[in-house]
Design a protein around this motif. Structure first.
Motif, PDB file in Angstrom:
ATOM      1  N   ARG A 144       0.827  -1.197   0.000  1.00 24.54           N
ATOM      2  CA  ARG A 144       0.000   0.000   0.000  1.00 24.54           C
ATOM      3  C   ARG A 144       0.868   1.255   0.000  1.00 24.54           C
ATOM      4  O   ARG A 144       1.900   1.301   0.657  1.00 24.54           O
ATOM      5  CB  ARG A 144      -0.910   0.016   1.230  1.00 24.54           C
ATOM      6  CG  ARG A 144      -1.921  -1.116   1.273  1.00 24.54           C
ATOM      7  CD  ARG A 144      -2.681  -1.075   2.581  1.00 24.54           C
ATOM      8  NE  ARG A 144      -3.346   0.196   2.785  1.00 24.54           N
ATOM      9  CZ  ARG A 144      -4.660   0.355   2.895  1.00 24.54           C
ATOM     10  NH1 ARG A 144      -5.454  -0.695   2.820  1.00 24.54           N
ATOM     11  NH2 ARG A 144      -5.180   1.550   3.067  1.00 24.54           N
ATOM     12  N   ASP A 145       0.412   2.270  -0.734  1.00 22.01           N
ATOM     13  CA  ASP A 145       1.148   3.536  -0.736  1.00 22.01           C
ATOM     14  C   ASP A 145       1.170   4.169   0.644  1.00 22.01           C
ATOM     15  O   ASP A 145       2.144   4.813   1.025  1.00 22.01           O
ATOM     16  CB  ASP A 145       0.520   4.508  -1.743  1.00 22.01           C
ATOM     17  CG  ASP A 145       0.761   4.081  -3.179  1.00 22.01           C
ATOM     18  OD1 ASP A 145       1.694   3.289  -3.397  1.00 22.01           O
ATOM     19  OD2 ASP A 145       0.021   4.528  -4.072  1.00 22.01           O
ATOM     20  N   ASP A 146       0.076   3.989   1.408  1.00 20.67           N
ATOM     21  CA  ASP A 146       0.007   4.604   2.736  1.00 20.67           C
ATOM     22  C   ASP A 146       0.506   3.681   3.840  1.00 20.67           C
ATOM     23  O   ASP A 146       0.610   4.083   4.991  1.00 20.67           O
ATOM     24  CB  ASP A 146      -1.427   5.046   3.048  1.00 20.67           C
ATOM     25  CG  ASP A 146      -2.427   3.887   2.942  1.00 20.67           C
ATOM     26  OD1 ASP A 146      -1.985   2.724   2.826  1.00 20.67           O
ATOM     27  OD2 ASP A 146      -3.638   4.151   2.961  1.00 20.67           O
ATOM     28  N   HIS A 147       0.802   2.422   3.511  1.00 17.39           N
ATOM     29  CA  HIS A 147       1.315   1.427   4.466  1.00 17.39           C
ATOM     30  C   HIS A 147       0.377   1.205   5.653  1.00 17.39           C
ATOM     31  O   HIS A 147       0.807   0.760   6.718  1.00 17.39           O
ATOM     32  CB  HIS A 147       2.705   1.805   4.978  1.00 17.39           C
ATOM     33  CG  HIS A 147       3.781   1.674   3.944  1.00 17.39           C
ATOM     34  ND1 HIS A 147       4.614   0.589   3.865  1.00 17.39           N
ATOM     35  CD2 HIS A 147       4.138   2.491   2.933  1.00 17.39           C
ATOM     36  CE1 HIS A 147       5.449   0.743   2.860  1.00 17.39           C
ATOM     37  NE2 HIS A 147       5.177   1.892   2.267  1.00 17.39           N
ATOM     38  N   ARG A 270       6.246  13.630   2.943  1.00 15.08           N
ATOM     39  CA  ARG A 270       6.966  12.348   2.990  1.00 15.08           C
ATOM     40  C   ARG A 270       8.453  12.608   2.807  1.00 15.08           C
ATOM     41  O   ARG A 270       8.867  13.652   2.302  1.00 15.08           O
ATOM     42  CB  ARG A 270       6.444  11.387   1.916  1.00 15.08           C
ATOM     43  CG  ARG A 270       6.713  11.799   0.487  1.00 15.08           C
ATOM     44  CD  ARG A 270       6.390  10.660  -0.475  1.00 15.08           C
ATOM     45  NE  ARG A 270       6.712  10.979  -1.860  1.00 15.08           N
ATOM     46  CZ  ARG A 270       5.853  11.379  -2.768  1.00 15.08           C
ATOM     47  NH1 ARG A 270       4.579  11.509  -2.450  1.00 15.08           N
ATOM     48  NH2 ARG A 270       6.246  11.653  -3.998  1.00 15.08           N
ATOM     49  N   PRO A 276       7.392   5.583   0.577  1.00 13.92           N
ATOM     50  CA  PRO A 276       6.334   6.496   0.138  1.00 13.92           C
ATOM     51  C   PRO A 276       5.320   6.840   1.218  1.00 13.92           C
ATOM     52  O   PRO A 276       4.504   7.739   1.042  1.00 13.92           O
ATOM     53  CB  PRO A 276       5.665   5.724  -1.003  1.00 13.92           C
ATOM     54  CG  PRO A 276       5.904   4.288  -0.677  1.00 13.92           C
ATOM     55  CD  PRO A 276       7.259   4.244  -0.027  1.00 13.92           C
ATOM     56  N   ILE A 326      -5.033   6.487  -1.084  1.00 15.85           N
ATOM     57  CA  ILE A 326      -4.256   6.025  -2.239  1.00 15.85           C
ATOM     58  C   ILE A 326      -4.765   6.732  -3.488  1.00 15.85           C
ATOM     59  O   ILE A 326      -5.971   6.766  -3.766  1.00 15.85           O
ATOM     60  CB  ILE A 326      -4.378   4.506  -2.403  1.00 15.85           C
ATOM     61  CG1 ILE A 326      -3.844   3.804  -1.147  1.00 15.85           C
ATOM     62  CG2 ILE A 326      -3.620   4.026  -3.631  1.00 15.85           C
ATOM     63  CD1 ILE A 326      -3.984   2.300  -1.188  1.00 15.85           C
TER      64      ILE A 326
END
Length: 355
Positions: A144-147, A270, A276, A326
């Motif tokens: 995931r981009d946001d983790h 970021r 990311p 995302i």
């Protein structure tokens, strides 16, 4: 290699023949049958080497005379091993240990998608495999981009910790999930379950203690289960804000007609060089643009990754039509590029692009 082999073989055969035939010839002369013995000697002299050679060609390894090939000597690479492992699993899809090996190898190679898929196969074979549950959740967050750790990932972690309360990775990740979603007391309580399993004074133990302190501070300054007025309790020091960036966001006039009711605005920072996942993120109503927001350490999604942990950050803003962090096709975006974390003047962003 072949010549040396043949010479050594000839010498060995000659010695064997001499030891066998000389006594035979002497006995023939003494008994008066020298002619017949001589004929037998010749037959053995020819038959033994020829028979030995034929037998070697039939059951031996003639190719070994050429030495070991370069291909055979070369060690197999990790990728070649994975190709063979995948081929094996295609033929034997019920090999649980094989899927676990593939998942762990994929993690080592930073192939999170392959790792999550392999862990998924393990869970289909064994729904109560706690190690696979934790591995699936960790791999999913890396994709995931946001983790974020949520949904099925969070559910699997809770299940894994129920089955194995001593799962260190499970407890750590579950605490991170709680922390990401603002459940700071739950995060601190989960990490406290992890503490007794760690070596006192170790680097890991110190790091966990620091994260518990951060979670306690964000939860209100007192550890979960304690009140600030209880006897002997020492009031916790107020949490410091740490690093902060003031960001001013406006929507370009050309895109105002693309703004829809219920759209969500994400303002984030970021690391310039790093994962990311945002170090700080604010979620606002897009209908309130233009807005001014201050990004701080308190907006970190993970306790160990925050604004004050780096010197420079990329600052951006996005209007999400779906409400999800995302980026998706059609979202509106803008950024201010890379700025210093200790900047004192406002960072200005114009949302002027379509994703």
């Amino acid at each position: 290699m072949k010549i040396a082999f043949f010479i050594a073989a000839a010498v060995m055969i000659a010695v064997a023949l001499a030891a066998l035939l000389l006594p035979l010839v002497r006995q023939g002369r003494q008994s008066g049958h020298s002619r017949s013995v001589f004929a037998l000697t010749l037959a053995i002299a020819f038959a033994l080497p020829l028979g030995t050679g034929a037998l070697y060609l039939l059951v031996g390894t003639p190719a070994a005379l050429n030495g070991v090939s370069a291909e055979a000597r070369a060690p197999i690479s990790m990728q070649q091993a994975l190709v063979e492992l995948r081929a094996h699993l295609t033929q034997h899809p019920d090999d649980q240990q094989g899927w676990m090996l593939l998942a762990q190898s994929s993690i080592m190679l930073h192939q999170s998608a392959d790792a999550r898929d392999a862990y998924d196969h393990v869970l289909k074979l064994d729904a109560n495999n706690a190690e696979a549950m934790v591995g699936w959740a960790e791999s999913d967050s890396m994709l995931r981009d946001d983790h974020l750790i949520e949904g099925r990932a969070a559910d699997l972690l809770k299940r894994a910790v129920q089955l194995h309360p001593d799962s260190q990775r499970g407890l750590w990740l579950l605490g991170i999930s709680d922390f990401q979603h603002g459940a700071y007391q739950d995060a601190a309580a989960t990490w406290r379950l992890l503490q007794p399993q760690l070596e006192p004074g170790s680097t890991v133990a110190k790091a966990v203690a620091e994260q518990i302190a951060v979670a306690d501070a964000r939860a209100g300054g007192a550890p979960a289960g304690e009140s600030s007025g209880s006897a002997g309790a020492v009031p916790a020091a107020p949490a410091t804000q740490g690093a902060s960036l003031q960001v001013q966001v406006a929507l370009a006039p050309a895109l105002k007609d693309r703004l829809g009711a219920g759209d969500t605005l994400f303002v984030y920072a970021r690391a310039e060089n790093g994962p990311p996942m945002p170090l700080a993120v604010a979620r606002l109503e897009a209908g309130k643009l233009p807005v001014s927001v201050t990004l701080t350490d308190g907006m970190a999604m993970m306790p160990s990754l925050k604004l004050s942990s780096v010197q420079r950050v990329f600052v951006g803003a996005r209007i999400s039509h779906s409400g999800q962090p995302i980026a998706q096709t059609g979202d509106l975006e803008g950024d201010a590029g890379v700025v210093e974390v200790d900047r004192t003047t406002p960072v200005k962003i114009s949302i002027d692009k379509v994703h």
